[in-house]
Design a protein around this motif. Structure first.
Motif, short mmCIF file in Angstrom:
data_model
loop_
_atom_site.label_atom_id
_atom_site.label_comp_id
_atom_site.label_asym_id
_atom_site.label_seq_id
_atom_site.Cartn_x
_atom_site.Cartn_y
_atom_site.Cartn_z
N SER A 54 -3.57 -11.10 47.49
CA SER A 54 -3.77 -10.13 46.42
C SER A 54 -5.24 -9.74 46.48
O SER A 54 -6.12 -10.53 46.13
CB SER A 54 -3.43 -10.75 45.07
OG SER A 54 -3.73 -9.83 44.04
N ALA A 55 -5.48 -8.52 46.97
CA ALA A 55 -6.84 -8.03 47.14
C ALA A 55 -6.79 -6.52 47.31
O ALA A 55 -5.73 -5.96 47.60
CB ALA A 55 -7.49 -8.66 48.37
N SER A 56 -7.93 -5.89 47.16
CA SER A 56 -7.99 -4.45 47.41
C SER A 56 -7.78 -4.20 48.91
O SER A 56 -8.00 -5.09 49.74
CB SER A 56 -9.32 -3.88 46.96
OG SER A 56 -10.36 -4.30 47.84
N PHE A 57 -7.39 -2.99 49.25
CA PHE A 57 -7.19 -2.66 50.66
C PHE A 57 -8.49 -2.83 51.44
O PHE A 57 -8.49 -3.35 52.56
CB PHE A 57 -6.66 -1.22 50.79
CG PHE A 57 -6.34 -0.84 52.20
CD1 PHE A 57 -5.23 -1.37 52.83
CD2 PHE A 57 -7.15 0.04 52.89
CE1 PHE A 57 -4.93 -1.03 54.15
CE2 PHE A 57 -6.86 0.38 54.21
CZ PHE A 57 -5.75 -0.16 54.83
N GLY A 58 -9.60 -2.42 50.84
CA GLY A 58 -10.90 -2.56 51.51
C GLY A 58 -11.23 -4.02 51.78
O GLY A 58 -11.75 -4.36 52.84
#
Length: 116
Positions: free
Chosen positions: A103-107
């Motif tokens: 679970s993380a931003s795409f960046g």
């Protein structure tokens, strides 16, 4: 199934590996994020901070409900954690196969891919 101590040692190896990056690679991967790694088969989680392509301040939590929120959250079985850190498991392949949940931003995912 790996033990909690083996998982903690694997995270120490990961921290040492990241600490050994050359200055050029470290500069290219310089970002600061809180990170958690939940190991569901052991009922334990680890929380720390990625800073200047280093993993620092890792603390273990046996009460996962008390785990602080993190910007990057990994969920990975104990054996897969060891394999990932030791280079026997490819991060992207494991993630796309559902062996690792992120679970993380795409960046942030792109940045993690470059480090691993």
């Amino acid at each position: 199934m790996a033990t909690k101590d083996e998982c903690a040692a694997a995270l120490d190896r990961l921290a040492a590996k990241l600490g050994g990056l050359d200055d050029d690679r470290r500069a290219k991967n310089d970002f600061e994020r809180t990170v958690s790694c939940t190991v569901p088969d052991l009922g334990v989680a680890f929380h720390g901070r990625m800073k200047q392509a280093r993993l620092v301040g890792v603390v273990d939590y046996e009460d996962i409900g008390r785990l602080p929120n993190a910007q990057i959250k990994l969920t990975i079985p104990s054996d897969d954690l060891l394999a990932l850190v030791d280079g026997r498991l490819n991060f992207i392949q494991a993630w796309t196969a559902g062996r690792i949940k992120v679970s993380a931003s795409f960046g942030d995912l792109l940045k993690l891919r470059k480090i691993f």
